[in-house]
Design an enzyme around this catalytic site. Structure first.
Site, PDB file in Angstrom:
ATOM      1  N   GLU A  66       0.810  -1.224   0.000  1.00  0.00           N
ATOM      2  CA  GLU A  66       0.000   0.000   0.000  1.00  0.00           C
ATOM      3  C   GLU A  66       0.843   1.273   0.000  1.00  0.00           C
ATOM      4  O   GLU A  66       0.435   2.301  -0.539  1.00  0.00           O
ATOM      5  CB  GLU A  66      -0.890   0.002   1.245  1.00  0.00           C
ATOM      6  N   ASP A  67       2.014   1.187   0.614  1.00  0.00           N
ATOM      7  CA  ASP A  67       2.803   2.405   0.794  1.00  0.00           C
ATOM      8  C   ASP A  67       3.455   2.917  -0.488  1.00  0.00           C
ATOM      9  O   ASP A  67       3.978   4.025  -0.503  1.00  0.00           O
ATOM     10  CB  ASP A  67       3.884   2.167   1.864  1.00  0.00           C
ATOM     11  N   ARG A 131       7.110   9.764   7.668  1.00  0.00           N
ATOM     12  CA  ARG A 131       7.144   9.142   6.338  1.00  0.00           C
ATOM     13  C   ARG A 131       6.575  10.032   5.228  1.00  0.00           C
ATOM     14  O   ARG A 131       6.713   9.698   4.055  1.00  0.00           O
ATOM     15  CB  ARG A 131       6.355   7.825   6.363  1.00  0.00           C
ATOM     16  N   HIS A 161       1.333   5.594  10.595  1.00  0.00           N
ATOM     17  CA  HIS A 161       0.682   6.220   9.434  1.00  0.00           C
ATOM     18  C   HIS A 161      -0.698   6.768   9.808  1.00  0.00           C
ATOM     19  O   HIS A 161      -1.317   6.312  10.780  1.00  0.00           O
ATOM     20  CB  HIS A 161       0.475   5.173   8.329  1.00  0.00           C
ATOM     21  N   CYS A 248      -2.209  -2.257   4.658  1.00  0.00           N
ATOM     22  CA  CYS A 248      -0.843  -2.196   4.114  1.00  0.00           C
ATOM     23  C   CYS A 248      -0.534  -3.323   3.121  1.00  0.00           C
ATOM     24  O   CYS A 248       0.317  -3.181   2.263  1.00  0.00           O
ATOM     25  CB  CYS A 248       0.195  -2.303   5.226  1.00  0.00           C
TER      26      CYS A 248
HETATM   27  N1  GLY Z   1       7.397  -1.862   8.816  1.00  0.00           N
HETATM   28  C1  GLY Z   1       6.501  -1.065   8.108  1.00  0.00           C
HETATM   29  C2  GLY Z   1       7.124   0.242   7.774  1.00  0.00           C
HETATM   30  O1  GLY Z   1       7.865   0.753   8.598  1.00  0.00           O
HETATM   31  O2  GLY Z   1       6.953   0.789   6.725  1.00  0.00           O
END
Ligand code: GLY
Length: 255
Positions: A66-67, A131, A161, A248
């Site tokens: 997903e990220d 992030r 997140h 995710c």
């Molecule tokens: N472990 C998930 C992240 O830090 O993106």
């Protein structure tokens, strides 16, 4: 609804995944794979067409697809993940999404994780976290506002997140953890709060009028069911040790 769900297999290196708010604890790779398989089966049973991204065993967080992108009806935005170790994950995602959407890219100095982007119809909420920075958000805004989307940026505290703290359960209902996000930011929605003993339960995955919730969150499940929403519990505690939730593990392309 037709839906394609991109997933990526659990990498051998999962035990080295990035951790921000969790202590490192041993991860059973067999159990993590079993849970991932079960997750994929549930998504398949809901009518999504599963597509597997190329395995990347050396990229410890690569199961958390997903990220790497935000997919809208008109365009897919390939992110620039906030953790440097995760940036090599995006190339194969761009290749997979290219035939389905025109692509735009978040570029340096912008950073963004898809887990920070909550799309609620034409409103897009983006969490400011380690992030996802302001430069990333402004690049995103410049891409999507001409398409008719409104972008709202908001702070997130105490979790990785934005979508660790709040996710949709249907078009007008959100599940949230008020310790991590300001509930007032979502005054236009019906909000259900997680049970305080289950802070990670706020990361639910809504697909086609069903809600996937972590099986480890029975109290929150009761709250959601009492609100009239059907829940499918999914075992995901082994993957959760790597600080990844239910949203995710897939990248959904809806048509
Ligand atoms: N472990 C998930 C992240 O830090 O993106």
């Amino acid at each position: 609804m037709t839906c394609i769900a991109f997933t990526r297999s659990v990498p051998q290196s999962l035990a080295q995944a990035e951790l921000t708010h969790l202590e490192r604890t041993p991860i059973d790779p067999v159990r993590a794979r079993q849970q991932h398989d079960q997750y994929r089966s549930v998504i398949d049973s809901l009518g999504c067409s599963l597509r597997e991204l190329p395995a990347t065993p050396e990229l410890a967080d690569s199961v958390f697809v997903e990220d790497t992108a935000v997919v809208l009806d008109e365009i897919a935005i390939i992110t620039r993940p906030g953790a440097e170790s995760r940036r090599p994950e995006t190339a194969s995602v761009a290749e997979a999404l290219g035939p389905l959407r025109s692509l735009a890219f978040i570029e340096a100095p912008g950073i963004m994780d898809g887990g920070d982007v909550l799309c609620l119809g034409q409103r897009i909420y983006i969490g400011r976290t380690p992030r996802t920075n302001v430069e990333g958000i402004e690049q995103f805004r410049a891409i999507v506002e001409p398409l008719g989307y409104a972008v709202y940026s908001l702070p997130v505290t105490g979790c990785l997140h934005l979508k660790s703290a709040v996710t949709p359960l249907d078009a007008s209902t959100l599940l949230l953890n008020p310790a991590w996000i300001d509930r007032n930011a979502f005054a236009d929605y019906r909000c259900i709060e997680v049970d305080p003993q289950e802070p990670f339960a706020a990361n639910a995955l809504w697909i086609d009028d069903q809600v996937l919730l972590p099986a480890a969150a029975p109290r929150t499940r009761e709250r959601v069911e009492q609100a009239g929403l059907p829940v499918i519990p999914v075992e995901a505690d082994e993957l959760a040790k790597a600080e990844g939730g239910l949203t995710c593990c897939s990248l959904l392309v809806r048509d």
